[in-house]
Scaffold this motif. Structure first.
Motif, short mmCIF file in Angstrom:
data_model
loop_
_atom_site.label_atom_id
_atom_site.label_comp_id
_atom_site.label_asym_id
_atom_site.label_seq_id
_atom_site.Cartn_x
_atom_site.Cartn_y
_atom_site.Cartn_z
N GLY A 246 110.85 -76.68 114.99
CA GLY A 246 110.26 -75.56 115.72
C GLY A 246 110.24 -75.76 117.22
N GLN B 226 109.49 -78.50 118.68
CA GLN B 226 108.60 -79.60 119.02
C GLN B 226 109.20 -80.92 118.54
OE1 GLN B 226 104.42 -79.00 118.26
NE2 GLN B 226 103.99 -81.17 118.04
N HIS C 208 102.67 -76.84 123.98
CA HIS C 208 102.95 -75.89 122.89
C HIS C 208 102.00 -74.70 122.96
CE1 HIS C 208 104.51 -75.59 118.49
NE2 HIS C 208 104.47 -74.42 119.08
N THR C 209 100.71 -74.97 123.18
CA THR C 209 99.76 -73.87 123.28
C THR C 209 100.02 -73.03 124.52
OG1 THR C 209 98.14 -75.30 122.17
CG2 THR C 209 97.30 -73.29 123.17
N HIS D 184 102.70 -70.54 123.82
CA HIS D 184 102.19 -69.36 123.10
C HIS D 184 101.60 -68.36 124.09
CE1 HIS D 184 101.94 -70.48 118.58
NE2 HIS D 184 102.84 -71.25 119.16
N ASP E 241 93.80 -71.90 113.09
CA ASP E 241 94.93 -71.55 112.23
C ASP E 241 94.42 -71.10 110.87
OD1 ASP E 241 95.24 -73.94 110.14
OD2 ASP E 241 94.81 -74.85 112.08
N THR F 18 109.74 -65.00 117.48
CA THR F 18 110.95 -65.77 117.72
C THR F 18 112.11 -65.20 116.92
OG1 THR F 18 110.24 -67.31 115.99
CG2 THR F 18 109.75 -67.91 118.26
N PRO G 202 109.83 -68.39 110.64
CA PRO G 202 108.73 -69.17 110.05
C PRO G 202 109.19 -69.88 108.79
CG PRO G 202 108.02 -66.94 110.60
CD PRO G 202 109.52 -66.97 110.76
N GLN H 50 100.45 -65.68 115.84
CA GLN H 50 101.85 -65.76 115.42
C GLN H 50 102.05 -66.93 114.46
OE1 GLN H 50 104.76 -67.42 118.39
NE2 GLN H 50 103.12 -67.02 119.86
N CYS I 93 103.32 -70.37 113.11
CA CYS I 93 103.68 -71.60 113.80
C CYS I 93 103.25 -72.79 112.96
CB CYS I 93 103.02 -71.67 115.18
SG CYS I 93 103.49 -73.14 116.12
N GLY J 191 103.40 -75.94 114.34
CA GLY J 191 103.22 -77.03 115.29
C GLY J 191 101.77 -77.42 115.51
N HIS K 58 98.47 -77.96 118.08
CA HIS K 58 97.91 -77.25 119.23
C HIS K 58 96.57 -77.85 119.61
CE1 HIS K 58 100.78 -73.86 119.28
NE2 HIS K 58 100.86 -74.10 117.99
#
Length: 240
Positions: A42, A44, A107-108, A111, A163, A180, A185, A203, A205, A207, A209
């Motif tokens: 993703g 990362q 990463h955050t 977003h 999340d 994306t 996903p 969204q 994700c 990853g 955060h």
């Protein structure tokens, strides 16, 4: 085949854990029953750090990736070191936390950047203190200073980041959640993880955060590149 338990999904702030070796690959991969190490994906990078053997010896983990079936996570070490591990060995994992935390902050921030620039995302990457998103933007005229101000205004709201999971069917019913175009996903388990920045963004994700946007700190838009007629690459960096 026993799947690796993804402890980073439940707690992205966990820096270490004990684990048991499940298998060793010829390429220098150590597969464990559980891990706090994020596996590359993703945009990362995979985590790095140490495996501490029961005798106290420390072995460098140079990258973390998914196995071929994506059910297991492979911790890559030197091939000679890997040969010394045996299924059933009890070890401790120690994450390179400083590097991981920078990636979580970036990463955050990315977003949030996708909120500042509400266009389809065609690509992205996360580095150690910097990152970028590629946008499908038909028009130029982006201003680095203006984007920086808008990004930092969102960061300063110190919004909670949480999340939750929805089913594949729920995602299909809400296609607008997927920003994306290049990275879809992850599916196959019947559910998809959503990351929500309260009042700002929601969204899919997988990853890691930060818990609140305020933990990102100041960020700056460092470059805007034209990558095609309708594509702009926007880079950001953390201000340390």
């Amino acid at each position: 085949m026993t799947a690796t338990a993804l402890l980073f999904r439940d707690d992205a702030y966990a820096r270490s854990c004990t684990a048991t070796v499940l298998a060793v690959t010829p390429e220098g991969g150590v597969i464990l029953d559980r891990t706090v190490f994020y596996a590359q994906g993703g945009g990362q990078p995979g985590d790095v750090g140490l495996i501490v053997r029961s005798d106290g010896e420390k072995v460098d983990v140079t990258n973390t990736v998914y196995g071929s079936d994506r059910a297991q996570i492979v911790h890559l070490v030197d091939t000679e070191e890997a040969a010394r591990f045996t299924p059933g060995d009890n070890i401790e994992l120690q994450l390179d936390w400083e590097r991981r935390f920078k990636r979580m902050r970036v990463h955050t921030a990315l977003h949030l950047l996708s909120v500042v620039l509400p266009y389809p995302v065609t690509g992205g990457a996360i580095g150690d203190g910097d990152g970028r998103l590629d946008f499908d933007i038909p028009d130029a005229g982006l201003d680095k200073a203006d984007l920086t101000d808008k990004l930092n205004a969102l960061i300063a709201r110190d919004a909670p980041v949480t999340d939750r999971w929805i089913t594949d069917e729920e995602l299909d019913a809400n296609p607008g959640l997927v920003k994306t175009m290049s990275v879809k996903p992850p599916r196959g388990s019947g559910r998809v993880r959503l990351v929500e920045i309260e009042g700002i963004d929601l969204q899919p994700c997988g990853g890691t955060h930060v818990r609140r946007t305020g933990e990102i700190g100041q960020a700056v838009i460092t470059d805007i590149e034209k990558k095609g007629k309708q594509n702009r690459r926007v880079r950001l960096s953390l201000v340390e």
